[in-house]
Enzyme design. Structure first.
Site, PDB file in Angstrom:
ATOM      1  N   LYS A 155     -11.742  56.947  20.922  1.00  0.00           N
ATOM      2  CA  LYS A 155     -11.322  56.744  19.531  1.00  0.00           C
ATOM      3  C   LYS A 155     -11.638  55.327  19.060  1.00  0.00           C
ATOM      4  CE  LYS A 155      -7.380  59.952  19.788  1.00  0.00           C
ATOM      5  NZ  LYS A 155      -7.872  61.136  19.111  1.00  0.00           N
ATOM      6  N   HIS A 200       2.477  63.128  18.547  1.00  0.00           N
ATOM      7  CA  HIS A 200       1.378  63.987  18.995  1.00  0.00           C
ATOM      8  C   HIS A 200       1.871  64.748  20.230  1.00  0.00           C
ATOM      9  CE1 HIS A 200      -2.484  64.881  20.974  1.00  0.00           C
ATOM     10  NE2 HIS A 200      -3.054  64.722  19.795  1.00  0.00           N
ATOM     11  N   ASP A 257       2.513  54.974  22.205  1.00  0.00           N
ATOM     12  CA  ASP A 257       1.276  55.739  22.092  1.00  0.00           C
ATOM     13  C   ASP A 257       0.406  55.003  21.065  1.00  0.00           C
ATOM     14  OD1 ASP A 257      -0.770  57.419  21.455  1.00  0.00           O
ATOM     15  OD2 ASP A 257       0.468  59.173  21.034  1.00  0.00           O
ATOM     16  N   GLN A 298      -3.921  55.674  18.058  1.00  0.00           N
ATOM     17  CA  GLN A 298      -4.429  55.502  16.692  1.00  0.00           C
ATOM     18  C   GLN A 298      -4.249  54.073  16.179  1.00  0.00           C
ATOM     19  OE1 GLN A 298      -6.252  57.693  15.340  1.00  0.00           O
ATOM     20  NE2 GLN A 298      -5.668  59.678  16.185  1.00  0.00           N
ATOM     21  N   CYS A 301      -2.446  68.716  16.601  1.00  0.00           N
ATOM     22  CA  CYS A 301      -1.634  68.558  17.821  1.00  0.00           C
ATOM     23  C   CYS A 301      -0.293  67.893  17.511  1.00  0.00           C
ATOM     24  CB  CYS A 301      -2.383  67.759  18.899  1.00  0.00           C
ATOM     25  SG  CYS A 301      -3.930  68.509  19.369  1.00  0.00           S
TER      26      CYS A 301
HETATM   27  N1  C6P Z   1      -5.489  62.844  18.402  1.00  0.00           N
HETATM   28  C1  C6P Z   1      -6.576  63.830  16.474  1.00  0.00           C
HETATM   29  O1  C6P Z   1      -7.504  64.449  15.922  1.00  0.00           O
HETATM   30  P1  C6P Z   1      -6.571  61.974  23.793  1.00  0.00           P
HETATM   31  O2  C6P Z   1      -6.922  63.382  23.431  1.00  0.00           O
HETATM   32  O3  C6P Z   1      -5.811  61.896  25.087  1.00  0.00           O
HETATM   33  O4  C6P Z   1      -7.737  61.046  23.737  1.00  0.00           O
HETATM   34  O5  C6P Z   1      -5.597  61.440  22.641  1.00  0.00           O
HETATM   35  C2  C6P Z   1      -4.372  62.095  22.444  1.00  0.00           C
HETATM   36  C3  C6P Z   1      -3.644  61.503  21.280  1.00  0.00           C
HETATM   37  C4  C6P Z   1      -2.442  60.849  21.513  1.00  0.00           C
HETATM   38  N2  C6P Z   1      -1.757  60.273  20.511  1.00  0.00           N
HETATM   39  C5  C6P Z   1      -2.195  60.315  19.237  1.00  0.00           C
HETATM   40  C6  C6P Z   1      -1.395  59.641  18.177  1.00  0.00           C
HETATM   41  C7  C6P Z   1      -3.397  60.963  18.938  1.00  0.00           C
HETATM   42  O6  C6P Z   1      -3.825  60.995  17.677  1.00  0.00           O
HETATM   43  C8  C6P Z   1      -4.133  61.578  19.977  1.00  0.00           C
HETATM   44  C9  C6P Z   1      -5.390  62.339  19.688  1.00  0.00           C
HETATM   45  C10 C6P Z   1      -6.693  63.522  17.950  1.00  0.00           C
HETATM   46  O7  C6P Z   1      -5.590  63.456  15.856  1.00  0.00           O
HETATM   47  C11 C6P Z   1      -7.031  64.728  18.748  1.00  0.00           C
HETATM   48  S1  C6P Z   1      -5.743  65.946  18.711  1.00  0.00           S
END
Ligand code: C6P
Length: 421
Positions: A237, A134, A211, A214, A375
């Site tokens: 999430k 991401h 990371d 997910q 992203c």
């Molecule tokens: N992915 C998706 O629709 P934040 O925005 O900081 O809470 O999470 C960022 C992020 C980091 N790593 C992974 C693997 C992610 O999937 C995400 C967020 C969302 O897939 C929003 S782009």
């Protein structure tokens, strides 16, 4: 109580593992039909217990933390630190102070990149990432690499979307200072073997950054068992509030890291010319924190624990398997990512229909999915597409939700008229 076997099978089909009634938003209609929410990888919906926990804090205990010597201030501080302890026990952290409250996974990853990376990287060093990161676990490393002269390297993917672990030894060397990678890909659903990568990276003295945006919401995650140095995730999430997330770190790593932001709370002593820092985790939490958010996150964790992370993982795995099976029955559809194991999401494309148009078409029928590059632009380039549609699942989803999606996809051809042409 953990549903297994027949009970779980029945729930996958009909009621969901979470009670839909626990989530007020799931009762609403969209364009005159009941909402089918399949955009859980972007953000999950919030149960009443989370909404109420935040509201109760504001109603009864709102005050600034770690500062006030009065009843409300002490209550707020106690609840905030209790939330930290709840997070720590949820992810197997040896101590609560190893959990730093931040805004989200993005901020957590930036904190490591800037605060650890800037002081430990120099020209010739290497940062090993994967091509499926991401942007949150890619762009901060690009920025830090540019300033330090370190080189970015990328572990490749096999054709089925799994990580080429056989190539790890070619990429890992004494030059590798950091290995940063996703636990579960937000596009492919690929699950990486975190413990193995951490073991092999640490043998060569590299630190590991996971990371877990997910993974933490969908399966049991234990930082001690994984053996990583840092782990990042977002509350929103995992049925918690927006604006709060966690950076977990090994104590010695956090202690050797300089703070990134200066201000109130993160200091021990301040002089006109220089200052000294507070202890971990406070030296990373400058300014007034998101107290209500932390309390809401703890309520979400209590809710998840009430169901059980093993049960959640099992339920979502069955539902995703069913979704894969049904989606593959749609003529011409392209589905991305490995067969199994995979996270609770499926990215796909219907030939001749841009994912944005598809998403709009589904929205008219009350079905929320995500469409775009998620992203992860380098990954989409690797897949030779500019965008995909993506359905992502939570334990309030059922097979009926998957059926609604697949039935709607069956009508796409009539609507757009040119599908497959
Ligand atoms: N992915 C998706 O629709 P934040 O925005 O900081 O809470 O999470 C960022 C992020 C980091 N790593 C992974 C693997 C992610 O999937 C995400 C967020 C969302 O897939 C929003 S782009």
């Amino acid at each position: 109580m953990r549903p297994t076997g027949d009970v779980q099978e029945h729930q996958t089909a009909t009621t969901g593992l979470f009670l839909r009634d626990d989530f007020p938003i799931l009762q609403r209609m969209v364009h005159g039909v009941p909402l089918v929410y399949l955009d859980n990888a972007a953000t999950t919906q919030k149960p009443t217990v989370v909404i109420e926990a935040e509201a109760a804090y504001y109603r009864t205990s709102n005050a600034n933390v770690h500062r006030a010597i009065h009843t409300l201030g002490e209550e707020a501080t106690r609840q905030y630190e209790q939330a930290r302890a709840t997070v720590a026990s949820f992810i197997g952290s040896p101590a609560p102070e190893q959990c730093v409250f931040v805004r989200n996974a993005t901020e957590a990853l930036n904190l490591v990149a800037w605060a650890w990376g800037m002081d430990h990287l120099s020209s010739g060093d290497e940062i090993l990432l994967t091509v499926m990161e991401h942007h949150s676990n890619l762009v901060p490393w690009q920025m830090v690499a540019k300033r330090t002269g370190a080189r970015l390297r990328f572990l490749p993917l096999a054709p089925d979307g799994t990580l080429r672990l056989d190539a790890l030894d070619t990429f890992l060397s004494e030059r590798t200072k950091i290995v940063a990678f996703t636990h579960v890909s937000n596009v492919l659903g690929t699950i990486t073997p975190v413990a193995e990568i951490c073991r092999r990276a640490q043998r060569l003295g590299a630190i590991t950054v996971v990371d877990a945006a997910q993974s933490v919401p969908h399966q049991p995650v234990d930082v001690t068992a994984l053996g990583c140095d840092f782990l990042a995730f977002s509350a929103h999430k995992m049925y918690g509030p927006m604006g709060i997330g966690v950076l977990w770190g090994r104590l010695e790593r956090l202690q050797e890291m300089e703070p990134l932001f200066g201000g109130g709370e993160m200091i021990l002593r301040v002089g006109l010319e220089s200052s000294t820092w507070n202890e971990v985790p406070y030296k990373f939490e400058a300014g007034t924190p998101n107290v209500a958010g932390a309390i809401g996150l703890a309520a979400a964790i209590d809710y998840l624990r009430g169901i059980g992370m093993e049960a959640i993982a099992g339920y979502e795995s069955q539902l995703t398997e069913y979704a894969l099976l049904r989606l593959r029955s749609v003529p011409g559809i392209e589905v991305y990512g490995p067969e199994s194991p995979r996270g609770s999401l499926v990215a796909f494309n219907v030939p001749g229909v841009h994912p944005h148009d598809l998403s709009q078409f589904l929205d008219q029928q009350g079905i929320a999915i995500r469409a775009g590059h998620h992203c992860a632009q380098p990954l989409l380039k690797h897949l030779c597409v500019v965008a995909t549609a993506r359905a992502s699942f939570a334990p309030y989803n059922t097979r009926a939700d998957v059926d609604a999606l697949v039935d709607a996809l069956g009508r796409v051809g009539d609507f757009f008229g040119h599908v497959g042409s």
